[in-house]
Design a protein around this motif. Structure first.
Motif, PDB file in Angstrom:
ATOM      1  N   LEU A  15       0.826  -1.201   0.000  1.00  0.00           N
ATOM      2  CA  LEU A  15       0.000   0.000   0.000  1.00  0.00           C
ATOM      3  C   LEU A  15       0.865   1.259   0.000  1.00  0.00           C
ATOM      4  O   LEU A  15       0.518   2.262  -0.645  1.00  0.00           O
ATOM      5  CB  LEU A  15      -0.934  -0.014   1.215  1.00  0.00           C
ATOM      6  CG  LEU A  15      -1.906   1.162   1.318  1.00  0.00           C
ATOM      7  CD1 LEU A  15      -2.819   1.216   0.097  1.00  0.00           C
ATOM      8  CD2 LEU A  15      -2.724   1.071   2.604  1.00  0.00           C
ATOM      9  N   VAL A  16       1.967   1.223   0.703  1.00  0.00           N
ATOM     10  CA  VAL A  16       2.865   2.390   0.732  1.00  0.00           C
ATOM     11  C   VAL A  16       3.390   2.679  -0.664  1.00  0.00           C
ATOM     12  O   VAL A  16       3.460   3.842  -1.099  1.00  0.00           O
ATOM     13  CB  VAL A  16       4.028   2.137   1.717  1.00  0.00           C
ATOM     14  CG1 VAL A  16       5.034   3.282   1.658  1.00  0.00           C
ATOM     15  CG2 VAL A  16       3.489   1.978   3.139  1.00  0.00           C
ATOM     16  N   PHE A 318      -3.295  -6.442  -6.373  1.00  0.00           N
ATOM     17  CA  PHE A 318      -3.080  -7.407  -5.292  1.00  0.00           C
ATOM     18  C   PHE A 318      -2.656  -6.668  -4.034  1.00  0.00           C
ATOM     19  O   PHE A 318      -1.965  -5.643  -4.093  1.00  0.00           O
ATOM     20  CB  PHE A 318      -2.009  -8.436  -5.682  1.00  0.00           C
ATOM     21  CG  PHE A 318      -2.429  -9.348  -6.787  1.00  0.00           C
ATOM     22  CD1 PHE A 318      -3.102 -10.527  -6.501  1.00  0.00           C
ATOM     23  CD2 PHE A 318      -2.177  -9.025  -8.109  1.00  0.00           C
ATOM     24  CE1 PHE A 318      -3.499 -11.372  -7.519  1.00  0.00           C
ATOM     25  CE2 PHE A 318      -2.571  -9.852  -9.128  1.00  0.00           C
ATOM     26  CZ  PHE A 318      -3.235 -11.038  -8.844  1.00  0.00           C
ATOM     27  N   GLN A 319      -3.105  -7.176  -2.905  1.00  0.00           N
ATOM     28  CA  GLN A 319      -2.730  -6.625  -1.610  1.00  0.00           C
ATOM     29  C   GLN A 319      -2.210  -7.741  -0.716  1.00  0.00           C
ATOM     30  O   GLN A 319      -2.525  -8.918  -0.913  1.00  0.00           O
ATOM     31  CB  GLN A 319      -3.932  -5.957  -0.944  1.00  0.00           C
ATOM     32  CG  GLN A 319      -5.058  -6.937  -0.614  1.00  0.00           C
ATOM     33  CD  GLN A 319      -6.210  -6.285   0.114  1.00  0.00           C
ATOM     34  OE1 GLN A 319      -6.055  -5.205   0.674  1.00  0.00           O
ATOM     35  NE2 GLN A 319      -7.361  -6.934   0.118  1.00  0.00           N
ATOM     36  N   LEU A 320      -1.410  -7.349   0.269  1.00  0.00           N
ATOM     37  CA  LEU A 320      -0.878  -8.319   1.223  1.00  0.00           C
ATOM     38  C   LEU A 320      -1.873  -8.541   2.349  1.00  0.00           C
ATOM     39  O   LEU A 320      -2.404  -7.584   2.917  1.00  0.00           O
ATOM     40  CB  LEU A 320       0.458  -7.829   1.810  1.00  0.00           C
ATOM     41  CG  LEU A 320       1.738  -8.217   1.071  1.00  0.00           C
ATOM     42  CD1 LEU A 320       2.939  -7.622   1.778  1.00  0.00           C
ATOM     43  CD2 LEU A 320       1.880  -9.735   0.984  1.00  0.00           C
ATOM     44  N   GLU A 321      -2.126  -9.796   2.644  1.00  0.00           N
ATOM     45  CA  GLU A 321      -2.940 -10.166   3.793  1.00  0.00           C
ATOM     46  C   GLU A 321      -2.202 -11.232   4.577  1.00  0.00           C
ATOM     47  O   GLU A 321      -1.459 -12.043   3.991  1.00  0.00           O
ATOM     48  CB  GLU A 321      -4.315 -10.680   3.370  1.00  0.00           C
ATOM     49  CG  GLU A 321      -5.284  -9.596   2.986  1.00  0.00           C
ATOM     50  CD  GLU A 321      -6.702 -10.109   2.839  1.00  0.00           C
ATOM     51  OE1 GLU A 321      -6.896 -11.349   2.896  1.00  0.00           O
ATOM     52  OE2 GLU A 321      -7.622  -9.293   2.665  1.00  0.00           O
ATOM     53  N   VAL A 338      -5.373 -10.521   8.889  1.00  0.00           N
ATOM     54  CA  VAL A 338      -4.929  -9.159   9.194  1.00  0.00           C
ATOM     55  C   VAL A 338      -4.374  -8.531   7.921  1.00  0.00           C
ATOM     56  O   VAL A 338      -3.979  -9.224   6.979  1.00  0.00           O
ATOM     57  CB  VAL A 338      -3.850  -9.161  10.297  1.00  0.00           C
ATOM     58  CG1 VAL A 338      -4.424  -9.692  11.600  1.00  0.00           C
ATOM     59  CG2 VAL A 338      -2.646  -9.995   9.874  1.00  0.00           C
ATOM     60  N   ASP A 339      -4.351  -7.180   7.875  1.00  0.00           N
ATOM     61  CA  ASP A 339      -3.810  -6.497   6.700  1.00  0.00           C
ATOM     62  C   ASP A 339      -2.313  -6.283   6.859  1.00  0.00           C
ATOM     63  O   ASP A 339      -1.720  -6.619   7.888  1.00  0.00           O
ATOM     64  CB  ASP A 339      -4.536  -5.180   6.456  1.00  0.00           C
ATOM     65  CG  ASP A 339      -4.423  -4.225   7.641  1.00  0.00           C
ATOM     66  OD1 ASP A 339      -3.406  -4.281   8.366  1.00  0.00           O
ATOM     67  OD2 ASP A 339      -5.352  -3.416   7.835  1.00  0.00           O
ATOM     68  N   GLU A 340      -1.709  -5.680   5.838  1.00  0.00           N
ATOM     69  CA  GLU A 340      -0.260  -5.573   5.801  1.00  0.00           C
ATOM     70  C   GLU A 340       0.291  -4.602   6.847  1.00  0.00           C
ATOM     71  O   GLU A 340       1.488  -4.611   7.132  1.00  0.00           O
ATOM     72  CB  GLU A 340       0.191  -5.129   4.420  1.00  0.00           C
ATOM     73  CG  GLU A 340      -0.324  -3.761   4.005  1.00  0.00           C
ATOM     74  CD  GLU A 340       0.088  -3.395   2.591  1.00  0.00           C
ATOM     75  OE1 GLU A 340       1.101  -2.701   2.434  1.00  0.00           O
ATOM     76  OE2 GLU A 340      -0.606  -3.830   1.652  1.00  0.00           O
ATOM     77  N   TRP A 355       2.059 -14.568   5.272  1.00  0.00           N
ATOM     78  CA  TRP A 355       1.642 -13.517   4.357  1.00  0.00           C
ATOM     79  C   TRP A 355       1.378 -14.097   2.960  1.00  0.00           C
ATOM     80  O   TRP A 355       2.071 -14.986   2.516  1.00  0.00           O
ATOM     81  CB  TRP A 355       2.715 -12.428   4.255  1.00  0.00           C
ATOM     82  CG  TRP A 355       2.919 -11.684   5.536  1.00  0.00           C
ATOM     83  CD1 TRP A 355       3.923 -11.871   6.443  1.00  0.00           C
ATOM     84  CD2 TRP A 355       2.094 -10.652   6.061  1.00  0.00           C
ATOM     85  NE1 TRP A 355       3.792 -11.020   7.499  1.00  0.00           N
ATOM     86  CE2 TRP A 355       2.664 -10.245   7.305  1.00  0.00           C
ATOM     87  CE3 TRP A 355       0.925 -10.013   5.630  1.00  0.00           C
ATOM     88  CZ2 TRP A 355       2.114  -9.247   8.086  1.00  0.00           C
ATOM     89  CZ3 TRP A 355       0.380  -9.013   6.417  1.00  0.00           C
ATOM     90  CH2 TRP A 355       0.969  -8.632   7.626  1.00  0.00           C
ATOM     91  N   TYR A 356       0.341 -13.554   2.293  1.00  0.00           N
ATOM     92  CA  TYR A 356       0.035 -13.990   0.931  1.00  0.00           C
ATOM     93  C   TYR A 356      -0.673 -12.843   0.213  1.00  0.00           C
ATOM     94  O   TYR A 356      -1.202 -11.912   0.837  1.00  0.00           O
ATOM     95  CB  TYR A 356      -0.842 -15.247   0.931  1.00  0.00           C
ATOM     96  CG  TYR A 356      -2.072 -15.151   1.799  1.00  0.00           C
ATOM     97  CD1 TYR A 356      -3.273 -14.668   1.281  1.00  0.00           C
ATOM     98  CD2 TYR A 356      -2.045 -15.545   3.133  1.00  0.00           C
ATOM     99  CE1 TYR A 356      -4.400 -14.572   2.071  1.00  0.00           C
ATOM    100  CE2 TYR A 356      -3.169 -15.453   3.941  1.00  0.00           C
ATOM    101  CZ  TYR A 356      -4.342 -14.958   3.407  1.00  0.00           C
ATOM    102  OH  TYR A 356      -5.451 -14.852   4.188  1.00  0.00           O
ATOM    103  N   TRP A 357      -0.655 -12.921  -1.133  1.00  0.00           N
ATOM    104  CA  TRP A 357      -1.280 -11.880  -1.955  1.00  0.00           C
ATOM    105  C   TRP A 357      -2.734 -12.254  -2.260  1.00  0.00           C
ATOM    106  O   TRP A 357      -3.034 -13.377  -2.624  1.00  0.00           O
ATOM    107  CB  TRP A 357      -0.525 -11.701  -3.274  1.00  0.00           C
ATOM    108  CG  TRP A 357       0.850 -11.138  -3.120  1.00  0.00           C
ATOM    109  CD1 TRP A 357       2.017 -11.826  -3.158  1.00  0.00           C
ATOM    110  CD2 TRP A 357       1.192  -9.769  -2.893  1.00  0.00           C
ATOM    111  NE1 TRP A 357       3.083 -10.985  -2.972  1.00  0.00           N
ATOM    112  CE2 TRP A 357       2.594  -9.703  -2.809  1.00  0.00           C
ATOM    113  CE3 TRP A 357       0.460  -8.588  -2.753  1.00  0.00           C
ATOM    114  CZ2 TRP A 357       3.287  -8.517  -2.595  1.00  0.00           C
ATOM    115  CZ3 TRP A 357       1.140  -7.400  -2.553  1.00  0.00           C
ATOM    116  CH2 TRP A 357       2.529  -7.363  -2.468  1.00  0.00           C
ATOM    117  N   THR A 358      -3.615 -11.288  -2.103  1.00  0.00           N
ATOM    118  CA  THR A 358      -5.026 -11.472  -2.456  1.00  0.00           C
ATOM    119  C   THR A 358      -5.460 -10.350  -3.394  1.00  0.00           C
ATOM    120  O   THR A 358      -4.865  -9.272  -3.423  1.00  0.00           O
ATOM    121  CB  THR A 358      -5.927 -11.454  -1.209  1.00  0.00           C
ATOM    122  OG1 THR A 358      -5.814 -10.181  -0.565  1.00  0.00           O
ATOM    123  CG2 THR A 358      -5.543 -12.565  -0.254  1.00  0.00           C
TER     124      THR A 358
END
Length: 767
Positions: A15-16, A318-321, A338-340, A355-358
């Motif tokens: 996200l950053v 894609f985001q990290l979850e 939980v989120d990144e 951690w995985y990408w969703t």
């Protein structure tokens, strides 16, 4: 020519990284997807032509051989005695299909996928059983004479449990159905779906857009010509990787839509004022993907409208979850998503995190060099059982086609439309050429006198049906013999041409499953069976077309429920009107709707419609069999067969209860009649007993009196002394008086009993 080249950014970023440099990553992605959107594809031109053709537009290039058969450039040789017009062939059929669509069932039914239905059913049954045993104990105590303060009553526990099992519905499913009904009513979705159905029948494509604004759910029907989806090999375009929607807005509309952004930056307002109606695609015309392959597209023509041309883009990034394993407050090991931004902390009970990408849907608008609402989409439609799969806010579908080209009623009918237009043009030309009989009149017969001319001669012949000629001419007799009549009548040819046009229309109807019965043209000689069979066969041909759009509506209904979870996060209270005209109130809490996973399923509308028509046909029989007319009216007023089934079941149950009540009343009447008859027999026996007792008392009195006389006679015969005889006589007299008193009392007693028995009412039977 220098190309503006954009590379589609890598989508697996934190996200950053996505927010860095004022969302540069997202803006570059938007530009890339706009560029790759091929609005110049031949399908878009074909869609333009089909929509215009259905509405009566003539494309003269399709009729070159008809309008210019000699291939001449001289306009004087293109003037034929007719004008090419569009014969009404496709539009009436489209309107007929739209009418059928409007009258079809609303078949979306909501179920709560993750609701604990079985446990709630068991709980309700257990409560009823507990009430049953409590009442049974009260009945027993009352029978023993113990004052419980509660009346005794019998409970049919079997009937109650059967009723619960039969009528039980999951309350969350009912709530979900009410939410969907409220959305349908609030948004007037019948109008939206009619517009979508028009595109479906004309273009073989449909597209909708669902979103949330001001805590309300909205859905719009989009023109398929303005929407481009990536990965069109999916059945439903909400599963595509990206969508680009072309926007046409005025400057006022753009300012109003993004006022919250503009009011904090007046420079944006100035930039909007400087925008023209140029298409953003003209600013760059190439794209480079990560593998280095370049796609070059031709430039689109400048839009000459008064609208600003922009684009709304949605795409899947894609985001990290993280899947966090930790101890809860009770010391149990559980897993939490939980989120990144989450920081792993063993002191708080964290054990492990993976951690995985969703998938995550992003969106943004672009007008010229300006961007608005660049952000993760407000509606993240990830599935609970598959977080790596998400859906777009846009959804679309095309009629199944192996070549991925356009397949629709209008495209099927366009060749027939061209042929019908050609024949209609020829028919009009023939009508204009039809002169009936033409009389060949020699010019020498026209009077060569002052005031006469060819125009005057023709006027007299046409208006008065007779003409004058100069018989004094030397060649008058020879010229008269040259008069001839030529038959130029084309009536039979015109009739044949008209029949040919109707034959073309019939061929088109056969190709799409239309016939005159379905179109409303029914002959009295056809008979009921012929008409029903014709309608059935016609409906079979178009059933698949209806099924596909019904399944699309099912997917969109699921999308509306997903939007409602966000819109109603703080709860929702409102009113709406049901299909049967009743006012209902919807009231849900945010917690209930957010944690419920709804599923919406549609039934086969063709079969549902057939079942309802069958039920309607049984209406007269139902009324003749003394069925409740209000039930039949409710059946006709509903468009959902499941609701109709519940109405009929409820009415049937009420009828069975009424019949059972009548049987119970009949049995009670029979028992009362038997009891009255038994009592009448008992009263008769009692009366006979009273009469026997009275006769017996009379016999006793007579016997007593006779015995006294015998004693007196015996005393006389024994020559008693006068003193003894007097004393004996006094005793006998006293005994006689006592007997008389007893006899009188017995008579009065018997008379009273007889009077009471006679005054009792005679038994009557209860009807």
């Amino acid at each position: 020519m220098e190309l503006n080249v954009y590379r589609l950014p890598i989508q697996t970023k934190t996200l950053v990284e996505k927010e860095a440099d004022d969302f540069k990553w997202a803006k570059d992605t938007i530009k890339a997807w706009i560029q790759v959107a091929d609005f110049n594809h031949k399908d878009y031109d074909e869609m333009d032509r089909l929509l215009l053709a259905v509405e009566g537009k003539i494309f003269e290039e399709d009729y070159k051989q008809l309008l210019n058969p000699f291939n001449t450039d001289n306009p004087q040789f293109k003037k034929f005695p007719a004008k090419l017009k569009s014969f009404p062939l496709i539009m009436p059929v489209i309107q007929s299909f739209l009418g059928e669509t409007l009258n079809r069932f609303k078949i979306e039914q909501v179920v709560a996928v993750n609701a604990d239905v079985d446990n709630e059913l068991k709980t309700r049954i257990n409560l009823e059983i507990e009430v049953y045993y409590k009442q049974k104990m009260i009945n027993s105590m009352n029978a023993l004479g113990i004052d419980t303060g509660v009346d005794s009553k019998e409970i049919d526990i079997k009937s109650i449990v059967d009723d619960i099992v039969e009528t039980f519905d999951d309350k969350l499913s009912i709530q979900g159905q009410e939410i969907l009904d409220y959305i349908y009513y609030n948004l007037d979705l019948d109008d939206v779906w009619q517009e979508a159905a028009y595109y479906w029948y004309v273009l073989g494509r449909v597209c909708t857009y669902k979103y949330v604004k001001d805590d309300e759910v909205y859905m719009e029907c989009k023109d398929p010509r303005d929407v481009w989806f990536a990965n069109n090999n999916v059945t439903y375009n909400e599963n595509s990787d990206a969508v680009v929607c072309k926007l046409r807005v005025t400057k006022t509309q753009l300012i109003s839509k993004h006022y919250n952004t503009i009011k904090n930056d007046e420079s944006i307002l100035k930039r909007i004022e400087d925008l023209d109606n140029a298409d953003a695609l003209r600013e760059f015309n190439a794209i480079v993907f990560n593998d280095g392959e370049t796609f070059i597209h031709k430039s689109r023509e400048e839009d000459d409208s008064n609208y600003l041309i922009g684009y709304h883009v949605q795409w899947k990034a894609f985001q990290l979850e993280g899947e966090l394993t930790h101890y809860d407050i009770e010391g149990q090991i559980i897993n939490t998503v939980v989120d990144e931004s989450y920081k792993f902390d063993k002191t708080k009970g964290d054990i492990n995190i993976n951690w995985y990408w969703t998938e995550e849907t992003w969106e943004g608008e672009m007008f010229g060099d300006m961007f608005f609402d660049v952000r993760p989409a407000l509606i993240q439609r990830n599935q609970i059982n598959n977080r790596s799969s998400s859906k777009l806010g846009y959804n679309g579908r095309r009629v199944l086609s192996k070549t991925s080209g356009i397949s629709s009623i209008a495209k099927t009918g366009y060749p027939f439309q061209m042929l019908a237009n050609t024949l209609y043009y020829q028919l009009e030309t023939t009508i204009n050429k039809n002169k009936d009989k033409i009389l060949l009149m020699p010019l020498g017969l026209i009077p060569d006198k002052p005031g006469w001319s060819i125009d005057k001669f023709m006027y007299m012949a046409t208006s008065l049906s007779f003409a004058f000629f100069d018989e004094t001419k030397d060649n008058a007799n020879a010229v008269i013999s040259a008069i001839k009549a030529i038959d130029m009548g084309l009536g039979q040819y015109i009739k044949d041409m008209y029949d040919l046009i109707n034959a073309v229309k019939q061929e088109f109807w056969d190709a799409i499953g239309m016939n005159r019965q379905r179109f409303g043209d029914v002959n009295s000689s056809d008979g009921k069976g012929v008409n029903e069979q014709a309608l059935f066969r016609s409906a079979l041909i178009s059933a698949e077309l209806f099924r596909q759009i019904d399944k699309f509506k099912e997917k969109d209904a699921n999308g509306l429920i997903d939007c409602a979870k966000v819109a109603y996060i703080n709860g929702k209270k409102g009113t709406y009107v049901t299909s049967d005209g009743l006012h209902k109130t919807i009231e849900v809490t945010g917690e209930e709707i957010c944690w419920t996973e709804y599923g919406i399923f549609s039934k086969n509308n063709f079969k549902e419609d057939d079942k309802k028509n069958t039920l309607k046909s049984m209406g007269l029989t139902m009324l003749q069999n003394e069925s409740d007319i209000s039930t039949f009216i409710d059946v006709l007023d509903n468009d959902n067969f499941s609701k109709i089934k519940r109405i009929v079941k409820k009415a049937d149950k009420a009828k069975r209860a009424f019949i059972a009540q009548q049987e119970a009343a009949k049995q009670e009447a029979e028992q009362t009649k038997l009891a009255n008859e038994a009592k009448a027999v008992s009263d008769k026996l009692e009366l006979e007993k009273y009469k026997a007792d009275r006769n017996y008392d009379a016999v006793v009195d007579a016997a007593t009196i006779a015995a006294g006389l015998q004693v007196e006679n015996a005393a006389i015969e024994n020559e008693m002394s006068k003193e003894e005889l007097a004393l004996r006589r006094e005793e006998i007299a006293a005994g006689r008086e006592d007997l008389k008193a007893k006899v009188q009392m017995n008579r009065e007693n018997n008379a009273s009993k007889e009077k009471i028995a006679a005054s009792k009412p005679k038994p009557t039977s209860k009807k």
